[in-house]
Scaffold this active site. Structure first.
Site, PDB file in Angstrom:
ATOM      1  N   THR A   1      -8.681  -5.771   4.093  1.00  0.00           N
ATOM      2  CA  THR A   1      -8.655  -4.815   2.981  1.00  0.00           C
ATOM      3  C   THR A   1      -9.678  -5.314   1.976  1.00  0.00           C
ATOM      4  O   THR A   1      -9.658  -6.498   1.620  1.00  0.00           O
ATOM      5  CB  THR A   1      -7.262  -4.773   2.316  1.00  0.00           C
ATOM      6  OG1 THR A   1      -6.270  -4.498   3.306  1.00  0.00           O
ATOM      7  CG2 THR A   1      -7.207  -3.722   1.214  1.00  0.00           C
TER       8      THR A   1
ATOM      9  N   GLU B   1     -10.336   3.975   4.006  1.00  0.00           N
ATOM     10  CA  GLU B   1      -9.428   4.723   3.139  1.00  0.00           C
ATOM     11  C   GLU B   1      -9.819   4.387   1.705  1.00  0.00           C
ATOM     12  O   GLU B   1      -9.736   3.226   1.280  1.00  0.00           O
ATOM     13  CB  GLU B   1      -7.958   4.367   3.409  1.00  0.00           C
ATOM     14  CG  GLU B   1      -7.482   4.861   4.777  1.00  0.00           C
ATOM     15  CD  GLU B   1      -5.977   4.814   4.964  1.00  0.00           C
ATOM     16  OE1 GLU B   1      -5.295   4.120   4.178  1.00  0.00           O
ATOM     17  OE2 GLU B   1      -5.483   5.483   5.893  1.00  0.00           O
TER      18      GLU B   1
ATOM     19  N   ASP C   1      -8.989   0.421   2.314  1.00  0.00           N
ATOM     20  CA  ASP C   1      -7.973   0.029   3.300  1.00  0.00           C
ATOM     21  C   ASP C   1      -8.510   0.365   4.694  1.00  0.00           C
ATOM     22  O   ASP C   1      -8.218   1.408   5.256  1.00  0.00           O
ATOM     23  CB  ASP C   1      -6.666   0.780   2.987  1.00  0.00           C
ATOM     24  CG  ASP C   1      -5.592   0.550   4.040  1.00  0.00           C
ATOM     25  OD1 ASP C   1      -5.645  -0.482   4.728  1.00  0.00           O
ATOM     26  OD2 ASP C   1      -4.705   1.418   4.162  1.00  0.00           O
TER      27      ASP C   1
ATOM     28  N   ASP D   1       0.850  -1.185   0.000  1.00  0.00           N
ATOM     29  CA  ASP D   1       0.000   0.000   0.000  1.00  0.00           C
ATOM     30  C   ASP D   1       0.886   1.235   0.000  1.00  0.00           C
ATOM     31  O   ASP D   1       1.749   1.389   0.866  1.00  0.00           O
ATOM     32  CB  ASP D   1      -0.917  -0.008   1.228  1.00  0.00           C
ATOM     33  CG  ASP D   1      -2.061   0.975   1.076  1.00  0.00           C
ATOM     34  OD1 ASP D   1      -2.386   1.347  -0.073  1.00  0.00           O
ATOM     35  OD2 ASP D   1      -2.623   1.386   2.103  1.00  0.00           O
TER      36      ASP D   1
ATOM     37  N   LYS E   1      -4.022  -2.212  10.332  1.00  0.00           N
ATOM     38  CA  LYS E   1      -4.567  -2.309   8.978  1.00  0.00           C
ATOM     39  C   LYS E   1      -4.658  -3.748   8.469  1.00  0.00           C
ATOM     40  O   LYS E   1      -5.399  -4.017   7.528  1.00  0.00           O
ATOM     41  CB  LYS E   1      -3.692  -1.499   8.009  1.00  0.00           C
ATOM     42  CG  LYS E   1      -3.866   0.008   8.160  1.00  0.00           C
ATOM     43  CD  LYS E   1      -2.832   0.767   7.363  1.00  0.00           C
ATOM     44  CE  LYS E   1      -3.062   2.265   7.407  1.00  0.00           C
ATOM     45  NZ  LYS E   1      -4.214   2.722   6.618  1.00  0.00           N
TER      46      LYS E   1
ATOM     47  N   HIS F   1      -3.551  13.900   0.983  1.00  0.00           N
ATOM     48  CA  HIS F   1      -3.726  12.987   2.129  1.00  0.00           C
ATOM     49  C   HIS F   1      -2.485  13.008   3.020  1.00  0.00           C
ATOM     50  O   HIS F   1      -2.600  13.065   4.252  1.00  0.00           O
ATOM     51  CB  HIS F   1      -4.005  11.568   1.647  1.00  0.00           C
ATOM     52  CG  HIS F   1      -4.019  10.570   2.766  1.00  0.00           C
ATOM     53  ND1 HIS F   1      -5.020  10.544   3.711  1.00  0.00           N
ATOM     54  CD2 HIS F   1      -3.130   9.592   3.122  1.00  0.00           C
ATOM     55  CE1 HIS F   1      -4.766   9.577   4.598  1.00  0.00           C
ATOM     56  NE2 HIS F   1      -3.626   8.990   4.261  1.00  0.00           N
TER      57      HIS F   1
ATOM     58  N   GLU G   1      -9.239   4.160  -2.044  1.00  0.00           N
ATOM     59  CA  GLU G   1      -8.021   4.061  -2.853  1.00  0.00           C
ATOM     60  C   GLU G   1      -8.312   3.380  -4.185  1.00  0.00           C
ATOM     61  O   GLU G   1      -9.307   2.672  -4.335  1.00  0.00           O
ATOM     62  CB  GLU G   1      -6.951   3.223  -2.119  1.00  0.00           C
ATOM     63  CG  GLU G   1      -6.673   3.696  -0.699  1.00  0.00           C
ATOM     64  CD  GLU G   1      -5.432   3.048  -0.080  1.00  0.00           C
ATOM     65  OE1 GLU G   1      -4.644   2.432  -0.847  1.00  0.00           O
ATOM     66  OE2 GLU G   1      -5.274   3.157   1.141  1.00  0.00           O
TER      67      GLU G   1
ATOM     68  N   GLN H   1      -3.344   1.720  15.134  1.00  0.00           N
ATOM     69  CA  GLN H   1      -2.298   2.206  14.229  1.00  0.00           C
ATOM     70  C   GLN H   1      -1.441   3.273  14.898  1.00  0.00           C
ATOM     71  O   GLN H   1      -0.212   3.275  14.798  1.00  0.00           O
ATOM     72  CB  GLN H   1      -2.947   2.763  12.957  1.00  0.00           C
ATOM     73  CG  GLN H   1      -1.957   3.256  11.918  1.00  0.00           C
ATOM     74  CD  GLN H   1      -2.656   3.993  10.754  1.00  0.00           C
ATOM     75  OE1 GLN H   1      -3.885   4.060  10.702  1.00  0.00           O
ATOM     76  NE2 GLN H   1      -1.860   4.523   9.851  1.00  0.00           N
TER      77      GLN H   1
ATOM     78  N   GLU I   1      -9.598  12.352   8.013  1.00  0.00           N
ATOM     79  CA  GLU I   1      -9.512  13.718   7.478  1.00  0.00           C
ATOM     80  C   GLU I   1     -10.867  14.424   7.532  1.00  0.00           C
ATOM     81  O   GLU I   1     -10.946  15.602   7.871  1.00  0.00           O
ATOM     82  CB  GLU I   1      -9.005  13.671   6.033  1.00  0.00           C
ATOM     83  CG  GLU I   1      -7.589  13.143   5.906  1.00  0.00           C
ATOM     84  CD  GLU I   1      -7.298  12.617   4.513  1.00  0.00           C
ATOM     85  OE1 GLU I   1      -7.605  11.434   4.241  1.00  0.00           O
ATOM     86  OE2 GLU I   1      -6.793  13.401   3.686  1.00  0.00           O
TER      87      GLU I   1
ATOM     88  N   ARG J   1      -7.564   3.369  13.751  1.00  0.00           N
ATOM     89  CA  ARG J   1      -6.640   4.490  13.980  1.00  0.00           C
ATOM     90  C   ARG J   1      -5.992   4.466  15.352  1.00  0.00           C
ATOM     91  O   ARG J   1      -4.838   4.898  15.494  1.00  0.00           O
ATOM     92  CB  ARG J   1      -7.383   5.818  13.786  1.00  0.00           C
ATOM     93  CG  ARG J   1      -7.932   6.047  12.398  1.00  0.00           C
ATOM     94  CD  ARG J   1      -6.850   6.096  11.349  1.00  0.00           C
ATOM     95  NE  ARG J   1      -7.418   6.367  10.035  1.00  0.00           N
ATOM     96  CZ  ARG J   1      -6.778   6.153   8.894  1.00  0.00           C
ATOM     97  NH1 ARG J   1      -5.553   5.675   8.895  1.00  0.00           N
ATOM     98  NH2 ARG J   1      -7.372   6.408   7.752  1.00  0.00           N
TER      99      ARG J   1
HETATM  100 CA    CA Z   1      -3.919   3.108   2.859  1.00  0.00          CA
END
Ligand code: CA
Length: 392
Positions: free
Chosen positions: A238, A182, A214, A114, A234, A121, A184, A221, A340, A218
């Site tokens: 996925t 996430e 993804d 990834d 993570k 971002h 992507e 992480q 975000e 948080r």
């Molecule tokens: Ca990611």
């Protein structure tokens, strides 16, 4: 934030390949191509009956053998498939029954990397977690930054995601309280080859594009990632879309990359200017559109990612999957993560008919859709990647 259109009516993707199987019958899958009317074409059946190219590859249970075969074979297969897909009458004998079939993972994921290729971002994450420092780390503009993820937990769209447990802080283990998405792009690789792969050859190893979520815990992480990168925050799941859009279908979506501030090294500099993809993502939470991240803003191309990850001699495998990194546009309505959108929990997101969200709640459903321009100026769908959160 806007509330329309609803993601329950995502149109079938343009020309794309995947695999479907009988619900509850593992090992019974076959390669399929979505039809414009929402039906499915049995690609192996058609290839056998019509003496199409490479029936041995197309009667396989998924795309693994096709990915192994390399770019010249892919192009021949896709050209042949396009001619049949556009001729509904002739393909009718090779439609799959609508009932009882579900998409399965379209290929066996070999290695999963990834990246972190979207500048907005990366800037947002820097501003949130290192507010007193330069948002971009010194290496960011010099290479496509990435980490190796967990291939074995990549799953197909529609699979539920169980809220993971982990170390949220020192001495504190339990279900994550900060589950995130996430949005992507995923690049599906094939044509196995030893590294390094020159950047000008890298396009021959990109079979196609999927949509990728993804999922990220948080709190886990944040505690584990000092000083190393993402790990258990993570690796639990996925999700990718069921259908892989061959890269040649995205020719009309090619756009110049954003201007690079740092000079790229020779192995990341193609002869012709590197190009990205004008793929417009949308993120839905419980049916409400919460963001429209533009993948055209990605700073590094898929070809540069391939050149970078093989630049130390690492080989490519058929079925390698590259995530682009979270796609975020310059404004809040383009941010591709709740991190975000809620600015790490400071600004909850209003959701009609429910409490505001900072992170995902049990029962929440996330759908990511995308469109790309076609040669005739219209836009076509790349399908969706969907997942609902199950309690821990
Ligand atoms: Ca990611």
């Amino acid at each position: 934030m806007t509330t329309a259109p609803q993601p329950t009516s995502v149109p079938p993707p343009g020309l794309a390949l995947g695999a479907v199987g009988g619900a509850g019958r593992p090992g019974s899958s076959r390669i399929a191509c979505p039809l414009p009317d929402g039906g499915l074409l049995d690609v192996g059946s058609l290839a056998t009956a019509q003496r199409g190219p490479f029936p041995d590859l197309l009667t396989a249970p998924n795309l693994d053998r096709l990915l192994d075969a390399g770019a010249p074979v892919w192009r021949e297969v896709v050209d042949w498939l396009r001619s049949w897909r556009d001729d509904h009458e002739k393909a009718v004998a090779h439609r799959l029954p609508a009932e009882g079939l579900v998409p399965v993972l379209p290929f066996t994921v070999a290695d999963y990397v990834d990246f972190y290729a979207c500048e907005q971002h990366a800037r947002n994450a820097g501003l949130i977690f290192r507010p007193d420092a330069e948002p971009l780390t010194p290496n960011w503009g010099h290479m496509p930054v990435g980490y190796h993820g967990r291939a074995g937990t990549v799953r197909v769209s529609g699979s539920p995601v169980t809220r993971p447990a982990g170390q949220r802080a020192a001495g504190d283990f339990g279900p994550t309280r900060a589950l995130d998405v996430e949005a992507e792009l995923g690049f599906v690789l094939g044509g196995p080859v030893p590294g390094p792969v020159p950047v000008d050859d890298a396009g021959d190893h990109v079979f196609g594009v999927v949509l990728l979520n993804d999922w990220s815990a948080r709190d886990v992480q944040g505690f584990e990632s000092r000083p190393l990168g993402p790990h258990l925050g993570k690796s639990f799941a996925t999700s990718i879309s069921a259908w892989v859009t061959p890269i040649g279908e995205l020719d009309a979506a090619r756009v110049p990359l954003p201007e690079h501030r740092d000079p790229a090294l020779p192995h990341l500099t193609p002869r012709e200017p590197a190009r990205g993809l004008d793929v417009a993502l949308s993120v839905y939470l419980n049916g409400h559109r919460i963001a429209d991240p533009p993948a055209a803003d990605l700073y590094w191309s898929a070809e540069q990612m391939v050149a970078h990850l093989t630049s130390n001699g690492a080989s490519l495998r058929a079925g390698d999957l590259l995530g682009s990194g979270t796609v975020s546009g310059p404004d809040r309505d383009g941010f591709g993560s709740l991190l975000e959108l809620s600015w790490n929990g400071r600004d909850p997101i209003a959701l009609p008919g429910g409490p505001p969200r900072t992170w995902l709640a049990d029962g929440d459903e996330v759908v990511i859709t995308a469109t790309a321009p076609a040669a005739d100026g219209s836009r076509f769908s790349l399908g969706e990647v969907r997942g609902r959160i199950r309690p821990a």
